[in-house]
Design a protein around this motif. Structure first.
Motif, PDB file in Angstrom:
ATOM      1  N   LEU A   3       0.832  -1.189   0.000  1.00 30.12           N
ATOM      2  CA  LEU A   3       0.000   0.000   0.000  1.00 30.12           C
ATOM      3  C   LEU A   3       0.874   1.250   0.000  1.00 30.12           C
ATOM      4  CD1 LEU A   3      -1.255  -2.177   2.360  1.00 30.12           C
ATOM      5  CD2 LEU A   3      -3.199  -0.678   1.955  1.00 30.12           C
ATOM      6  N   GLN A   4       0.433   2.267  -0.731  1.00 33.75           N
ATOM      7  CA  GLN A   4       1.191   3.510  -0.810  1.00 33.75           C
ATOM      8  C   GLN A   4       0.242   4.693  -0.750  1.00 33.75           C
ATOM      9  OE1 GLN A   4       4.755   4.131  -1.103  1.00 33.75           O
ATOM     10  NE2 GLN A   4       3.838   6.079  -0.462  1.00 33.75           N
ATOM     11  N   GLU A   5       0.429   5.543   0.274  1.00 36.11           N
ATOM     12  CA  GLU A   5      -0.390   6.744   0.408  1.00 36.11           C
ATOM     13  C   GLU A   5       0.170   7.865  -0.461  1.00 36.11           C
ATOM     14  OE1 GLU A   5       0.041   4.637   4.409  1.00 36.11           O
ATOM     15  OE2 GLU A   5       1.399   5.454   2.901  1.00 36.11           O
ATOM     16  N   SER A   6      -0.708   8.716  -0.938  1.00 36.20           N
ATOM     17  CA  SER A   6      -0.275   9.900  -1.679  1.00 36.20           C
ATOM     18  C   SER A   6      -1.284  11.019  -1.451  1.00 36.20           C
ATOM     19  CB  SER A   6      -0.133   9.610  -3.171  1.00 36.20           C
ATOM     20  OG  SER A   6      -1.364   9.196  -3.725  1.00 36.20           O
ATOM     21  N   GLY A   7      -0.766  12.247  -1.530  1.00 38.96           N
ATOM     22  CA  GLY A   7      -1.619  13.408  -1.344  1.00 38.96           C
ATOM     23  C   GLY A   7      -0.811  14.573  -0.840  1.00 38.96           C
ATOM     24  N   PRO A   8      -1.436  15.735  -0.697  1.00 34.10           N
ATOM     25  CA  PRO A   8      -0.709  16.919  -0.257  1.00 34.10           C
ATOM     26  C   PRO A   8      -0.263  16.814   1.185  1.00 34.10           C
ATOM     27  CG  PRO A   8      -3.050  17.380  -0.401  1.00 34.10           C
ATOM     28  CD  PRO A   8      -2.846  16.023  -0.983  1.00 34.10           C
ATOM     29  N   GLY A   9       0.895  17.370   1.459  1.00 35.14           N
ATOM     30  CA  GLY A   9       1.425  17.341   2.808  1.00 35.14           C
ATOM     31  C   GLY A   9       0.977  18.521   3.656  1.00 35.14           C
ATOM     32  N   LEU A  10       0.396  19.518   3.006  1.00 38.31           N
ATOM     33  CA  LEU A  10      -0.038  20.719   3.713  1.00 38.31           C
ATOM     34  C   LEU A  10      -1.446  21.091   3.248  1.00 38.31           C
ATOM     35  CD1 LEU A  10       0.710  23.079   5.631  1.00 38.31           C
ATOM     36  CD2 LEU A  10       1.582  24.283   3.612  1.00 38.31           C
ATOM     37  N   VAL A  11      -2.327  21.282   4.212  1.00 41.27           N
ATOM     38  CA  VAL A  11      -3.714  21.656   3.932  1.00 41.27           C
ATOM     39  C   VAL A  11      -4.070  22.851   4.818  1.00 41.27           C
ATOM     40  CG1 VAL A  11      -6.107  20.875   3.854  1.00 41.27           C
ATOM     41  CG2 VAL A  11      -4.259  19.242   3.422  1.00 41.27           C
ATOM     42  N   SER A  14     -10.062  24.625   7.367  1.00 39.35           N
ATOM     43  CA  SER A  14     -11.407  24.676   6.763  1.00 39.35           C
ATOM     44  C   SER A  14     -11.473  23.973   5.401  1.00 39.35           C
ATOM     45  CB  SER A  14     -11.927  26.101   6.626  1.00 39.35           C
ATOM     46  OG  SER A  14     -11.394  26.751   5.494  1.00 39.35           O
ATOM     47  N   GLN A  15     -10.319  23.607   4.833  1.00 39.20           N
ATOM     48  CA  GLN A  15     -10.334  22.911   3.548  1.00 39.20           C
ATOM     49  C   GLN A  15     -10.572  21.416   3.747  1.00 39.20           C
ATOM     50  OE1 GLN A  15      -6.728  23.991   1.443  1.00 39.20           O
ATOM     51  NE2 GLN A  15      -7.644  25.900   0.697  1.00 39.20           N
ATOM     52  N   THR A  16     -10.644  20.708   2.622  1.00 36.61           N
ATOM     53  CA  THR A  16     -10.831  19.258   2.649  1.00 36.61           C
ATOM     54  C   THR A  16      -9.514  18.560   2.347  1.00 36.61           C
ATOM     55  OG1 THR A  16     -13.164  19.382   2.017  1.00 36.61           O
ATOM     56  CG2 THR A  16     -12.014  17.305   1.574  1.00 36.61           C
ATOM     57  N   LEU A  17      -9.160  17.655   3.229  1.00 37.18           N
ATOM     58  CA  LEU A  17      -7.964  16.825   3.063  1.00 37.18           C
ATOM     59  C   LEU A  17      -8.341  15.618   2.199  1.00 37.18           C
ATOM     60  CD1 LEU A  17      -5.840  15.559   6.104  1.00 37.18           C
ATOM     61  CD2 LEU A  17      -6.557  14.029   4.292  1.00 37.18           C
ATOM     62  N   SER A  18      -7.545  15.375   1.157  1.00 36.45           N
ATOM     63  CA  SER A  18      -7.797  14.235   0.282  1.00 36.45           C
ATOM     64  C   SER A  18      -6.531  13.407   0.134  1.00 36.45           C
ATOM     65  CB  SER A  18      -8.263  14.703  -1.104  1.00 36.45           C
ATOM     66  OG  SER A  18      -9.506  15.356  -1.023  1.00 36.45           O
ATOM     67  N   LEU A  19      -6.635  12.126   0.430  1.00 32.23           N
ATOM     68  CA  LEU A  19      -5.516  11.197   0.302  1.00 32.23           C
ATOM     69  C   LEU A  19      -5.956   9.978  -0.500  1.00 32.23           C
ATOM     70  CD1 LEU A  19      -4.111  11.205   3.954  1.00 32.23           C
ATOM     71  CD2 LEU A  19      -3.171  12.407   1.976  1.00 32.23           C
ATOM     72  N   THR A  20      -5.010   9.428  -1.220  1.00 29.93           N
ATOM     73  CA  THR A  20      -5.255   8.225  -2.016  1.00 29.93           C
ATOM     74  C   THR A  20      -4.312   7.127  -1.578  1.00 29.93           C
ATOM     75  OG1 THR A  20      -6.036   9.475  -3.931  1.00 29.93           O
ATOM     76  CG2 THR A  20      -5.231   7.255  -4.344  1.00 29.93           C
ATOM     77  N   CYS A  21      -4.827   5.919  -1.509  1.00 29.04           N
ATOM     78  CA  CYS A  21      -4.008   4.738  -1.242  1.00 29.04           C
ATOM     79  C   CYS A  21      -4.022   3.849  -2.484  1.00 29.04           C
ATOM     80  CB  CYS A  21      -4.540   3.973  -0.047  1.00 29.04           C
ATOM     81  SG  CYS A  21      -3.528   2.549   0.428  1.00 29.04           S
ATOM     82  N   THR A  22      -2.852   3.637  -3.037  1.00 30.56           N
ATOM     83  CA  THR A  22      -2.726   2.768  -4.203  1.00 30.56           C
ATOM     84  C   THR A  22      -2.271   1.393  -3.736  1.00 30.56           C
ATOM     85  OG1 THR A  22      -2.186   4.646  -5.626  1.00 30.56           O
ATOM     86  CG2 THR A  22      -1.591   2.446  -6.421  1.00 30.56           C
ATOM     87  N   VAL A  23      -3.009   0.383  -4.160  1.00 27.80           N
ATOM     88  CA  VAL A  23      -2.772  -0.984  -3.715  1.00 27.80           C
ATOM     89  C   VAL A  23      -2.154  -1.802  -4.842  1.00 27.80           C
ATOM     90  CG1 VAL A  23      -3.865  -3.078  -2.831  1.00 27.80           C
ATOM     91  CG2 VAL A  23      -4.713  -0.828  -2.117  1.00 27.80           C
ATOM     92  N   LEU A  81      -9.495   8.858   0.869  1.00 28.25           N
ATOM     93  CA  LEU A  81     -10.024   9.468   2.087  1.00 28.25           C
ATOM     94  C   LEU A  81     -10.271  10.937   1.815  1.00 28.25           C
ATOM     95  CD1 LEU A  81     -10.472   9.589   5.250  1.00 28.25           C
ATOM     96  CD2 LEU A  81      -8.049  10.259   5.362  1.00 28.25           C
ATOM     97  N   GLN A  82     -11.424  11.413   2.215  1.00 29.58           N
ATOM     98  CA  GLN A  82     -11.688  12.845   2.232  1.00 29.58           C
ATOM     99  C   GLN A  82     -12.130  13.229   3.640  1.00 29.58           C
ATOM    100  OE1 GLN A  82     -14.393  13.590  -1.180  1.00 29.58           O
ATOM    101  NE2 GLN A  82     -12.620  14.612  -2.068  1.00 29.58           N
ATOM    102  N   LEU A  83     -11.461  14.212   4.206  1.00 26.19           N
ATOM    103  CA  LEU A  83     -11.785  14.719   5.539  1.00 26.19           C
ATOM    104  C   LEU A  83     -12.044  16.215   5.396  1.00 26.19           C
ATOM    105  CD1 LEU A  83     -11.946  14.078   8.614  1.00 26.19           C
ATOM    106  CD2 LEU A  83      -9.544  14.799   8.746  1.00 26.19           C
ATOM    107  N   SER A  84     -13.250  16.617   5.671  1.00 27.64           N
ATOM    108  CA  SER A  84     -13.644  18.007   5.432  1.00 27.64           C
ATOM    109  C   SER A  84     -13.437  18.875   6.670  1.00 27.64           C
ATOM    110  CB  SER A  84     -15.110  18.070   4.993  1.00 27.64           C
ATOM    111  OG  SER A  84     -15.951  17.586   6.015  1.00 27.64           O
ATOM    112  N   SER A  85     -13.458  20.163   6.433  1.00 25.97           N
ATOM    113  CA  SER A  85     -13.400  21.166   7.515  1.00 25.97           C
ATOM    114  C   SER A  85     -12.259  20.895   8.484  1.00 25.97           C
ATOM    115  CB  SER A  85     -14.738  21.194   8.273  1.00 25.97           C
ATOM    116  OG  SER A  85     -15.812  21.440   7.396  1.00 25.97           O
ATOM    117  N   VAL A  86     -11.060  20.714   7.941  1.00 29.46           N
ATOM    118  CA  VAL A  86      -9.933  20.346   8.796  1.00 29.46           C
ATOM    119  C   VAL A  86      -9.499  21.515   9.679  1.00 29.46           C
ATOM    120  CG1 VAL A  86      -9.145  18.562   7.212  1.00 29.46           C
ATOM    121  CG2 VAL A  86      -8.225  20.897   7.010  1.00 29.46           C
TER     122      VAL A  86
END
Length: 116
Positions: A3-11, A14-23, A81-86
């Motif tokens: 498994l490998q996570e990817s996404g922005p390191g800085l959010v 109030s924004q939405t955090l979005s991460l992807t896991c590639t399997v 993964l999406q996490l809103s209103s961080v």
């Protein structure tokens, strides 16, 4: 299974955090696999956030349910993964995880910092 996570390191707050896991090494639709997102804030323990099952059913931590969404793209063998209103309290290392029977597999984790 790898498994490998990817996404922005800085959010920003109030924004939405979005991460992807590639399997790789297995399909996310393989029977009885559960694909989770787990995080670890600095100085704290692991927190399970939610999961998507091999069937596509989703499960969420009650404390995060109102802000969390987990989905998948079977054509890419990825789940997201999406996490809103961080807020800064969402700063953590985020891991994706696969669980089947008594075996579990982890990504290396990705640091996400919430800051303006």
């Amino acid at each position: 299974v790898q498994l490998q996570e990817s996404g922005p390191g800085l959010v920003k707050p109030s924004q939405t955090l979005s991460l992807t896991c590639t399997v790789s090494g297995g399909s996310i639709t393989t029977n009885y696999y559960y694909w989770s997102w787990i995080r670890q804030p600095p100085g704290k323990g692991l927190e399970w956030m939610g999961a998507i099952a091999y069937s596509g059913s989703t499960y969420y931590s009650p404390s995060l349910k109102s802000r969390t969404s987990i989905s998948r793209d079977t054509s890419k063998n990825q789940f997201t993964l999406q996490l809103s209103s961080v807020t800064p309290e969402d700063t953590a290392v985020y891991y994706c995880n696969a669980l089947v029977a008594s075996n579990d597999y982890w990504g290396q984790g990705t640091q996400v910092t919430v800051s303006s």
